[in-house]
Structure formats: C-alpha cells, structure tokens
Design a protein around this motif. Sequence first.
Motif, PDB file in Angstrom:
ATOM      1  N   LEU A 114       0.826  -1.199   0.000  1.00  0.00           N
ATOM      2  CA  LEU A 114       0.000   0.000   0.000  1.00  0.00           C
ATOM      3  C   LEU A 114       0.869   1.262   0.000  1.00  0.00           C
ATOM      4  N   PRO A 115       0.344   2.380  -0.518  1.00  0.00           N
ATOM      5  CA  PRO A 115       1.156   3.604  -0.655  1.00  0.00           C
ATOM      6  C   PRO A 115       1.305   4.404   0.633  1.00  0.00           C
ATOM      7  N   PHE A 116       1.742   3.751   1.697  1.00  0.00           N
ATOM      8  CA  PHE A 116       2.100   4.474   2.913  1.00  0.00           C
ATOM      9  C   PHE A 116       3.380   5.268   2.646  1.00  0.00           C
ATOM     10  N   GLY A 117       3.479   6.447   3.270  1.00  0.00           N
ATOM     11  CA  GLY A 117       4.681   7.254   3.119  1.00  0.00           C
ATOM     12  C   GLY A 117       4.801   7.953   1.785  1.00  0.00           C
ATOM     13  N   LYS A 118       3.756   7.917   0.967  1.00  0.00           N
ATOM     14  CA  LYS A 118       3.779   8.556  -0.343  1.00  0.00           C
ATOM     15  C   LYS A 118       2.668   9.589  -0.443  1.00  0.00           C
ATOM     16  N   GLY A 119       2.922  10.652  -1.158  1.00  0.00           N
ATOM     17  CA  GLY A 119       1.892  11.662  -1.404  1.00  0.00           C
ATOM     18  C   GLY A 119       1.334  12.292  -0.155  1.00  0.00           C
ATOM     19  N   GLY A 120       2.144  12.388   0.886  1.00  0.00           N
ATOM     20  CA  GLY A 120       1.671  12.995   2.124  1.00  0.00           C
ATOM     21  C   GLY A 120       1.041  12.025   3.096  1.00  0.00           C
ATOM     22  N   ASN A 121       0.964  10.729   2.738  1.00  0.00           N
ATOM     23  CA  ASN A 121       0.415   9.733   3.658  1.00  0.00           C
ATOM     24  C   ASN A 121       1.428   9.423   4.758  1.00  0.00           C
ATOM     25  N   PRO A 122       0.978   9.210   5.992  1.00  0.00           N
ATOM     26  CA  PRO A 122       1.902   8.720   7.030  1.00  0.00           C
ATOM     27  C   PRO A 122       2.539   7.405   6.600  1.00  0.00           C
ATOM     28  N   GLY A 123       3.679   7.084   7.185  1.00  0.00           N
ATOM     29  CA  GLY A 123       4.357   5.845   6.850  1.00  0.00           C
ATOM     30  C   GLY A 123       3.765   4.649   7.561  1.00  0.00           C
ATOM     31  N   LEU A 124       4.131   3.462   7.100  1.00  0.00           N
ATOM     32  CA  LEU A 124       3.740   2.224   7.764  1.00  0.00           C
ATOM     33  C   LEU A 124       4.936   1.740   8.564  1.00  0.00           C
ATOM     34  N   ALA A 125       4.862   1.849   9.868  1.00  0.00           N
ATOM     35  CA  ALA A 125       6.000   1.532  10.724  1.00  0.00           C
ATOM     36  C   ALA A 125       6.143   0.037  10.950  1.00  0.00           C
ATOM     37  N   ALA A 126       5.022  -0.663  11.097  1.00  0.00           N
ATOM     38  CA  ALA A 126       5.073  -2.095  11.400  1.00  0.00           C
ATOM     39  C   ALA A 126       3.733  -2.734  11.079  1.00  0.00           C
ATOM     40  N   ILE A 127       3.770  -4.060  10.970  1.00  0.00           N
ATOM     41  CA  ILE A 127       2.568  -4.842  10.705  1.00  0.00           C
ATOM     42  C   ILE A 127       2.429  -5.916  11.783  1.00  0.00           C
ATOM     43  N   VAL A 128       1.264  -5.961  12.400  1.00  0.00           N
ATOM     44  CA  VAL A 128       0.904  -7.037  13.323  1.00  0.00           C
ATOM     45  C   VAL A 128      -0.140  -7.890  12.619  1.00  0.00           C
ATOM     46  N   GLY A 129       0.231  -9.090  12.232  1.00  0.00           N
ATOM     47  CA  GLY A 129      -0.671  -9.967  11.508  1.00  0.00           C
ATOM     48  C   GLY A 129      -1.477 -10.847  12.445  1.00  0.00           C
ATOM     49  N   THR A 130      -1.991 -11.936  11.909  1.00  0.00           N
ATOM     50  CA  THR A 130      -2.728 -12.872  12.759  1.00  0.00           C
ATOM     51  C   THR A 130      -2.500 -14.302  12.311  1.00  0.00           C
ATOM     52  N   ASP A 131      -2.579 -15.194  13.244  1.00  0.00           N
ATOM     53  CA  ASP A 131      -2.657 -16.640  13.045  1.00  0.00           C
ATOM     54  C   ASP A 131      -2.930 -17.261  14.398  1.00  0.00           C
TER      55      ASP A 131
END
Length: 357
Positions: A114-131
């Motif tokens: 996904l375009p996090f950190g682009k075009g003025g969007n905040p960045g994606l620092a981390a992902i917490v998934g599931t299982d």
Amino acid sequence: MTQVLAGVVPGIIDTHIHQWDPFTTPREASKLAPLYKRAPKLLDRVAPIILAKGVWQMVRTAQYAAQPYLPVDYAADVAGTVETVGVPVQSAVHVQCGWHSDDQSEETAWLDGLPFGKGGNPGLAAIVGTDDPRDPDFATMLDRHAAASSRFRGIRFMTTWHPDKHVLNWIDEPGVMTSPAFLKGFAHLAERGLTYDAYVYSDQIHEVAALAKEYPDATIVLDHFAPPVGVLGPMGRATGRDAAARADMLARWKDNLALLSEHTNVVAKHSGLAFPMLGWSERVSGDEVAEKVAPLVQHQTEVFGEDRLMWGSNYPMDKAICPYPEIVRALADLLAPAGPDLLRKVFRDNAIRVYNL
C-alpha cells in the motif's frame, strides 16, 4: 487547542490502525460492501435489523466498515492533529482486521504494497498480523508473514469471549489463551522474538496474566484497555445496564489490570478511547471522550508506568464516535499534567522500542 505535543515529539506514532478494501480483498464486509455502495442511506437504516446486535453495537454505522479505508483515507483523518496537538502523525502500526483467507500472510503482503509514506500519507512503521497459535502449522505461518514483509513484528489472535450472548465474541469458547494447545504454540512466537497483541474483555485479563507468566521473555501488548464492555453505557442484552453495574465493572477492571501490570513483559495501549465496545452509542466531542475515559486512562497510566504505555487510535473503528484529532487531544490533555517525558514515551518512544521500529 493546547498543542501540547509541540516541541515534545517530532511526530506521532500510532500503534493501532486498520486498513481494508472489501471490494478487492477478502474481508468481513465484502458481501455487504456492494449493497452499501448502491444504497448507503438504506443500508444504514436497516443495518441495526439485519446485523447481529453485537456486530451493530461494535461498528455503530456501516459507513466506515463497508467501504475502503486506505492510506489516503487515514491521512485525511489525521490531518488535523497539527492544529489540535501541535505535531503530525508520522507513521502507524497496522493490526490485523478480518482478512478471510486460509493464508493470513496474504494480508501482510497486501499491506506492504500500500502507498504508505507517499503523497503525504503517514508511513507504515510495522505490521501485526494474525494466526492461531493452536494451529499445528503456526510456526510455518509466522515465517510466511516474515517473508511477506520486513515490517512484520508479531501477531494478534482475537480471543474475546463474553458471557452475554449479545456481546460480540471473536472466539467460540472461553479460556483459549490458557489452553495447552495455545500455550504450546505460543513458544514459536516467543522464540522468534515476535510480539503478541492481546485483545480480550476485562473479565479475561487473568488469561493474559497467565500467558505473561508462562512466557516472561515475550512482549505482550494489551489492546484497548481490555475493554470493560458497557462501562460507559448498556451493551448486549444486559451488560452495563445501570450505574451500579458499571461501577462494579470498573472496580473489577481496576483490580485485574493492577495484577496484570505486575508482569513487566506486558505493555498496554491507550487505544480505543472512542471504541463503541466501551458503551459509546453516538457521536461525541473530544472533551466528552476525555471526561468519560479519564478513569481508564489514569488507572492504566498509574499501574503500568510511563515506559509501558503506547498510543493507538483504533481507526477507523472509533471514527463513528469521535474525530481523530479530538481523540488525540483528549489523551494528550489527560496525560499532560504528568509532564513531557510521559507524553514523549506514549506518543512515540515506547512504540519504537516495543515494535523495534
């Protein structure tokens, strides 16, 4: 507007957001989304009738759950934080949210693109998934998440269970976190140095404590205050039905949370301040949020201390109740009397350490 974070942090790290697109990915709302797109007003009117009571009480409106919520939408929601607290939202941690697939690492891969950190969007620092730690293939799935994104930091497995059958449960039986299968599987998470986000209701806090005791070197993150469902207003069939019941619920929550905080490997999020599960039923101002959740914020701050607390918006789940900038201001104002060190750690520094950003 106090702009209380100006000069304290360069930017906010939000440790709890959700992203989804029910039209292009397999989601909880994928069947509902096309109907909402065609007739949004009609669906909002009939949603309380066609949805289970627990589901409706959690979302409060189909508007946000049944349409895409992506980086540009999150950027629009957080834009006002500079005005309310003096700094922007710099980045966020995404926490799993209803990906319907046998391979949950697909959500991790999708998020990474996904375009996090682009075009003025905040960045994606981390992902917490599931299982599911009870799954015999749990170790393999953790490795698939890690291969899908270098941002992968841990999992959340939804274990909320409530005796009121009209409160939304995410698991079909109580006591899952203390079951032999769960505890055995959890070893794979611990040995990889991954985090575990625990979402439980208040009467399940003892389960988190048992897990923390079993794995004292694992970092466990408590989401949304382990919500005392209905503490702010009636939920389900009869939960939080009157002031006396809500006072008793709050007292039990305080006792249980204090006991949990004795486990130093547990970190708590100041998240979900406007989460409908607390008993919010209609849109309110940031001032009202601050007034109502002050007992939760103050107690959690007292028992966990400044080094084991983080901010999380739970957006867009809280969007139906209060705008993002006002929720941030509410929490910042509640914490400000304790001084800038607490603010700096809650809104930024602790997230960097806990999620290894």
